[in-house]
Design a protein around this motif. Sequence first.
Motif, PDB file in Angstrom:
ATOM      1  N   SER A 176     -22.239  -3.585-123.409  1.00  0.00           N
ATOM      2  CA  SER A 176     -20.960  -3.340-122.735  1.00  0.00           C
ATOM      3  C   SER A 176     -19.872  -4.177-123.406  1.00  0.00           C
ATOM      4  O   SER A 176     -20.169  -5.162-124.095  1.00  0.00           O
ATOM      5  N   ALA A 212     -21.850   6.154-128.677  1.00  0.00           N
ATOM      6  CA  ALA A 212     -22.356   5.746-127.358  1.00  0.00           C
ATOM      7  C   ALA A 212     -23.838   5.384-127.427  1.00  0.00           C
ATOM      8  O   ALA A 212     -24.284   4.467-126.737  1.00  0.00           O
ATOM      9  N   LYS A 220     -14.134   0.754-126.868  1.00  0.00           N
ATOM     10  CA  LYS A 220     -14.876   1.063-125.637  1.00  0.00           C
ATOM     11  C   LYS A 220     -14.001   0.960-124.387  1.00  0.00           C
ATOM     12  O   LYS A 220     -14.298   1.581-123.375  1.00  0.00           O
TER      13      LYS A 220
END
Length: 113
Positions: free
Chosen positions: A21, A15, A59
């Motif tokens: 993103s 992370a 993700k």
Amino acid sequence: MADKDDHERVWKDFAQAVNMSPSEIEKWLETDESRKVGYKPDGGESVGHASGRRIVEIKRKRKADLTGADYAHMRKVVGYVRRHLAQGPHEEHRIPGSRWRYSLMNWGHDPLK
């Protein structure tokens, strides 16, 4: 088999290393700059470009759904990002359009963020 504490550490390190993103990574992977950088063992897609696609998949998963192979790839990503940040150009004016930055972005890390 890795224990729960190891998975938690890998999750946190991943992370931190991947600061883009999934949608940012996907958009980046569509660019010519993304396709031009990185090691291409068979002359096709670079290792980093393929890794970026895998990072997007990871993700988008729920943490509970991650597999051992996912955690192995997450470790690989963390190692790559750490090594390349340490080795990279440290003169600020060289970073924005550098192959070094573009390669890191294929691995989900934008050093300008």
